[in-house]
Write a protein that holds these residues in place. Sequence first.
Motif, PDB file in Angstrom:
ATOM      1  N   HIS A  59       0.801  -1.223   0.000  1.00  0.00           N
ATOM      2  CA  HIS A  59       0.000   0.000   0.000  1.00  0.00           C
ATOM      3  C   HIS A  59       0.835   1.276   0.000  1.00  0.00           C
ATOM      4  O   HIS A  59       0.293   2.369  -0.178  1.00  0.00           O
ATOM      5  N   THR A  60       2.141   1.150   0.131  1.00  0.00           N
ATOM      6  CA  THR A  60       3.011   2.320  -0.032  1.00  0.00           C
ATOM      7  C   THR A  60       2.743   3.019  -1.354  1.00  0.00           C
ATOM      8  O   THR A  60       2.824   4.248  -1.453  1.00  0.00           O
ATOM      9  N   ILE A  61       2.401   2.242  -2.385  1.00  0.00           N
ATOM     10  CA  ILE A  61       2.280   2.798  -3.737  1.00  0.00           C
ATOM     11  C   ILE A  61       1.142   3.797  -3.868  1.00  0.00           C
ATOM     12  O   ILE A  61       1.122   4.587  -4.815  1.00  0.00           O
ATOM     13  N   ALA A  62       0.189   3.785  -2.929  1.00  0.00           N
ATOM     14  CA  ALA A  62      -0.929   4.730  -3.015  1.00  0.00           C
ATOM     15  C   ALA A  62      -0.450   6.178  -2.921  1.00  0.00           C
ATOM     16  O   ALA A  62      -1.042   7.069  -3.553  1.00  0.00           O
ATOM     17  N   LEU A  63       0.600   6.430  -2.152  1.00  0.00           N
ATOM     18  CA  LEU A  63       1.077   7.809  -1.990  1.00  0.00           C
ATOM     19  C   LEU A  63       1.583   8.400  -3.303  1.00  0.00           C
ATOM     20  O   LEU A  63       1.108   9.472  -3.719  1.00  0.00           O
ATOM     21  N   PRO A  64       2.520   7.771  -4.008  1.00  0.00           N
ATOM     22  CA  PRO A  64       2.954   8.378  -5.277  1.00  0.00           C
ATOM     23  C   PRO A  64       1.846   8.425  -6.324  1.00  0.00           C
ATOM     24  O   PRO A  64       1.808   9.361  -7.136  1.00  0.00           O
TER      25      PRO A  64
ATOM     26  N   THR B  13       1.456   4.127   6.285  1.00  0.00           N
ATOM     27  CA  THR B  13       1.454   5.584   6.444  1.00  0.00           C
ATOM     28  C   THR B  13       0.978   6.385   5.231  1.00  0.00           C
ATOM     29  O   THR B  13       0.965   7.623   5.299  1.00  0.00           O
ATOM     30  N   PRO B  14       0.585   5.779   4.111  1.00  0.00           N
ATOM     31  CA  PRO B  14       0.394   6.586   2.893  1.00  0.00           C
ATOM     32  C   PRO B  14      -0.676   7.656   3.010  1.00  0.00           C
ATOM     33  O   PRO B  14      -0.527   8.742   2.426  1.00  0.00           O
ATOM     34  N   PHE B  15      -1.734   7.390   3.770  1.00  0.00           N
ATOM     35  CA  PHE B  15      -2.831   8.357   3.794  1.00  0.00           C
ATOM     36  C   PHE B  15      -2.594   9.482   4.799  1.00  0.00           C
ATOM     37  O   PHE B  15      -3.177  10.555   4.664  1.00  0.00           O
ATOM     38  N   ARG B  16      -1.730   9.271   5.773  1.00  0.00           N
ATOM     39  CA  ARG B  16      -1.295  10.392   6.608  1.00  0.00           C
ATOM     40  C   ARG B  16      -0.456  11.348   5.773  1.00  0.00           C
ATOM     41  O   ARG B  16      -0.674  12.564   5.787  1.00  0.00           O
TER      42      ARG B  16
END
Length: 330
Positions: free
Chosen positions: A132-137, A173-176
């Motif tokens: 789910h890290t990929i959601a941030l970029p 942490t991506p949505f923070r």
Amino acid sequence: MQPSENRPSTPRGPVDASAVPRFAGIATFARLPRLDEVGRADIAVAGVPFDSGVSYRPGARFGPSHVREASRLLRPYNPAQDVFPFGAQQVADAGDIVANPFDLEEAVADIEAGSRALHESADRIVVIGGDHTIALPLLRDIAKKHGPVAVLHFDAHLDTWDTYFGAPITHGTPFRRASEEGLIDLTASMHVGTRGPLYDKQDLVDDERLGFAVVTSEFVEEHGVAAAIERMRARIGSAPLYISIDIDVLDPSHAPGTGTPEAGGLTSRELLRMLRALSDLQIVGADVVEVAPAYDHAQLTAIAASHVVYELLSAMAPTADASGDGSADA
């Protein structure tokens, strides 16, 4: 939407299963054409085989190929939404966005750049992860085009924690980070399906401050799917919508192949019904993440994930009564 100069006027659909067996050939998503074969697409399906941001069980880097393999059985007509998702629009498999597996910050930059480059050949992107890290970029790229977007986040977990071992960018942490960077609409974003233990009650306070309302798995159990859909739609309104789906929103009995499973989740039927209820909204992009094939059994998780992507593509089709299947498959 009018076809561009490089987009075929009649969408090219999946390989004909009456001519080529489903188990033969290269496994593109749903046996769709590659993006380089059609030139331009309304929607590109892309993999991001990256899992260096996980905090527990690794293996989601193998998720895109696992989901593509399970998607061979998908068919052109979706009766639940009354749409030909591959005939109403050109959908193509764009292959994988490659990210550095050893450097988180460089990987995030790689994914954002890959998403931006892919948007030059496709109007919208549906991504198969990866963790789910990929959601941030992906959200960083989306926000450059649309501004802050409503995020509908299906997950067992909030993913709005601050750091792990001092690292500010991980799959938890991506949505923070997205909220802090102004990428999300703080009045229209929501988690669905969250459950299980937290580190502290303050997690929920922080999450609300970061712009998220919550429909828990317990709410769905007590009030039903229709009530959950009503809350979702009231929260989103008419905002541009990005949908991010961690497959662990499903109960482990429906999706065992994931890195951080939690008991008491949604059924695949409940999740698919919720996605179908979004077809009239302005969906600008989506991801389906955290499929880890090493923990899967009989492709249960991959099958669920492939159908989730299929329902997303159906919900993103221009009209619910579009005709033309783009294929002779049946």
